[in-house]
Enzyme design. Structure first.
Site, PDB file in Angstrom:
ATOM      1  N   GLY A 134     -20.903 -73.055  -6.302  1.00 15.71           N
ATOM      2  CA  GLY A 134     -21.005 -71.474  -5.775  1.00 15.71           C
ATOM      3  C   GLY A 134     -20.539 -71.598  -4.507  1.00 15.71           C
ATOM      4  CB  SER A 135     -22.296 -71.665  -1.294  1.00 16.19           C
ATOM      5  OG  SER A 135     -23.472 -70.401  -1.143  1.00 16.19           O
ATOM      6  NE  ARG A 246     -14.264 -62.982   3.316  1.00 10.20           N
ATOM      7  CZ  ARG A 246     -13.599 -64.029   3.088  1.00 10.20           C
ATOM      8  NH1 ARG A 246     -14.211 -65.211   2.703  1.00 10.20           N
ATOM      9  NH2 ARG A 246     -12.882 -64.160   4.170  1.00 10.20           N
ATOM     10  NE  ARG A 271     -42.590 -34.401   0.673  1.00  2.45           N
ATOM     11  CZ  ARG A 271     -44.081 -34.281   0.172  1.00  2.45           C
ATOM     12  NH1 ARG A 271     -44.406 -33.335  -0.977  1.00  2.45           N
ATOM     13  NH2 ARG A 271     -44.869 -35.388  -0.149  1.00  2.45           N
ATOM     14  CG  LEU A 347     -36.141 -39.514  -1.284  1.00  4.29           C
ATOM     15  CD1 LEU A 347     -35.722 -40.277  -0.286  1.00  4.29           C
ATOM     16  CD2 LEU A 347     -36.009 -40.014  -3.123  1.00  4.29           C
ATOM     17  N   GLY A 348     -40.400 -41.887   0.378  1.00  2.98           N
ATOM     18  CA  GLY A 348     -42.491 -41.810   0.708  1.00  2.98           C
ATOM     19  C   GLY A 348     -42.466 -42.615  -1.131  1.00  2.98           C
ATOM     20  CD  GLU A 372     -14.945 -60.608  -3.444  1.00  5.42           C
ATOM     21  OE1 GLU A 372     -14.722 -61.236  -2.812  1.00  5.42           O
ATOM     22  OE2 GLU A 372     -15.633 -60.093  -4.422  1.00  5.42           O
ATOM     23  CB  THR A 374     -24.711 -66.077   0.570  1.00  2.73           C
ATOM     24  OG1 THR A 374     -24.277 -67.387   1.815  1.00  2.73           O
ATOM     25  CG2 THR A 374     -24.794 -66.542  -0.874  1.00  2.73           C
TER      26      THR A 374
END
Length: 388
Positions: A134-135, A246, A271, A347-348, A372, A374
Site C-alpha cells: 500500500g504505502s 493528488r 434553526r 446540526l446537532g 493516493e 495517506t
C-alpha cells in the site's frame, strides 16, 4: 503594476464552475443519498457527465477530448463532489488512469485508449496497490513476464476504484525482480482480456457509490505494445502520475467540505433556539468563520498546485510540484474532515441522522486522508522535499 495578472481563475473557469454546479445540483445531487444507501454505482451521474462532456475533460483535443487544463479539471471534480463524492470519482479516476499514458505512453497507445475515454465509451482505472504493498507500493508482487510478442500478467491488485465498471486499467507489475523499483513496468489491461476478474465489492465507510474491488490477473496475456513507456519505467511513471493526481483528491475534498458548509449555513439560519436563529450565536459564527477560512486556504493552495501541474504537463520542469501536490492533498483532506465534522456538530442530533446529508459527507471525507497516499506518507514526502 496595473497589468499584473489576477491571481484567480479566469472567466472561463468560473463559467465552467457554474455549468457543472447547475448540472450537479439538477442531475447528481438528487440521487446522492440513494447511491450511498444502496451502495450502487451512480449511473445517473455518469450519464449526465458524459452528456455534458464533463467525464474526462482533461483528455487533449487531438484524442477527441476537451483539452481542459488542470485547474478546469479540479473545478469539475470539486463541483461534482459538492453534490456527491462517489460521483466525483468518475472524472477523478479517469484522469488517474490516463495520466500514465499521457506522461509516458507511445502515440499509438494514446490514440487507441484516450479516444474511447473522451467519447464516454469507457472509464479508466489505476491499479498500483496490493494487499502487502500500500504505502510501500514498490513492494508489489504482481508479475509480468515477456513471452514473445506478449506479456503475461499474474497477481492481485487491491483497493481499485471503479473496478468492474471501468473498461481499462493501468496496471503496475514487476518485470525484473532483481531491480527493485526500477524493475517495475506499467501496462494497459482491458476488462475483457481473458484471465481478468474482480473480487467482491468492499463494504466501506464512505464513497459507497464508487465500487472498490480487487483486480485479479490470472495468466492475462496482452500484446507487447500495451506497455506504457520503456520496460522498468513504471514506478517512475507511477510517482510522476501521483504528483498530478493528488491534486484531484484535494479537489474532491474541497467539494465535500463546501457541500457540508453550504448545508450547515442554510440550517443555522433556519434553526431557532432560545427564540432566535442559532446563526445569531457568536459561538456558531466562530465555527462557521473557521470552517470557511480554512476551506478557502486549502482551495487557494489546490488551485496553485493545479497551475503548476498544468505547466509540468506541458514539459516545464517544476521543482516543487511534488511538495505542493502533497501539501494541497494533505491540507484539503484534513480541512474536509474538520469541516464535515463541524457541520455534523452544527446540526446537532439531526446531523447524526441519515435524513440530512452532512453525516454522509463526513463519512466520505475520511477517505481523502487515506487514498493516493495517506496523509502521514504525504508529510514524509513533503519533509524529504524540504530536506533535499
Amino acid at each position: 503594476m496595473n497589468d499584473y495578472p489576477a491571481y484567480a481563475p479566469s472567466k472561463d473557469h468560473e463559467l465552467l464552475r457554474s455549468t457543472v454546479r447547475e448540472l450537479a445540483d439538477a442531475k447528481i445531487a438528487p440521487f446522492a443519498a440513494e447511491v450511498d444507501e444502496e451502495s450502487r454505482f451512480p449511473q445517473e451521474a455518469l450519464d449526465a457527465l458524459v452528456a455534458g462532456d464533463l467525464h474526462a475533460v482533461h483528455v487533449p483535443e487531438q484524442y477527441g477530448g476537451g483539452g481542459a487544463d488542470a485547474l478546469a479539471t479540479v473545478i469539475v471534480i470539486e463541483e461534482v463532489a459538492r453534490a456527491c463524492a462517489s460521483s466525483s470519482l468518475i472524472p477523478a479516476v479517469n484522469k488517474l488512469g490516463t495520466v500514465p499514458i499521457l506522461l509516458s505512453g507511445a502515440e499509438e497507445l494514446k490514440a487507441k485508449y484516450l479516444a474511447p475515454v473522451a467519447r464516454g465509451e469507457a472509464m479508466f482505472s489505476y491499479a498500483l496497490s496490493e494487499a502487502e504493498a500500500g504505502s510501500d507500493a514498490a513492494g508489489m508482487k504482481t508479475r509480468a513476464v515477456r513471452d514473445g510478442e506478449a506479456w503475461v500478467l499474474n497477481g492481485t491488485k487491491m483497493w481499485i476504484t471503479n473496478a468492474g465498471e471501468s473498461e481499462y486499467y493501468t496496471v503496475m507489475a514487476v518485470t525484473d525482480p532483481s531491480q527493485g523499483a526500477r524493475g517495475i513496468s506499467a501496462f494497459v489491461v482491458e476488462k475483457s482480456d481473458p484471465g481478468v476478474s474482480f473480487g467482491p465489492k468492499e463494504r466501506k465507510l464512505g464513497i459507497k457509490g464508487s465500487p472498490t474491488r480487487q483486480v485479479i490477473l490470472e495468466d492475462v496475456r496482452i500484446p507487447a505494445d500495451r506497455i506504457i513507456g520503456p520496460e522498468g519505467s513504471g514506478f517512475k511513471t507511477a510517482l510522476a502520475t501521483l504528483d498530478h493526481t493528488r491534486i484531484t483528491i484535494a479537489a474532491q475534498a474541497l467539494g465535500i467540505a463546501q457541500g457540508a458548509l453550504d448545508f450547515a449555513l442554510g440550517y443555522v439560519k433556519d434553526r431557532r433556539q432560545f427564540g432566535k436563529p442559532i446563526a445569531d450565536f457568536q459561538g456558531v459564527q466562530f465555527m462557521l468563520a473557521d470552517m470557511a477560512m480554512r476551506l478557502e486556504g486549502a482551495r487557494q493552495l489546490t488551485y496553485h498546485a493545479a497551475i503548476k501541474s498544468e505547466r509540468a504537463m506541458h514539459g516545464e520542469k517544476i521543482a516543487d510540484l511534488t511538495f505542493v501536490s502533497s501539501a494541497c492533498k494533505t491540507l484539503a483532506s484534513d480541512v474536509a474532515m474538520d469541516v464535515t465534522t463541524d457541520a455534523v456538530q452544527l446540526l446537532g442530533g439531526y446531523g447524526y441522522t441519515r435524513e440530512f446529508p452532512v453525516e454522509r459527507m463526513m463519512r466520505d471525507a475520511k477517505i481523502t486522508q487515506i487514498y493516493e497516499g495517506t496523509n502521514q506518507i504525504q508529510r514524509m514526502v513533503m519533509a524529504r522535499q524540504l530536506l533535499k
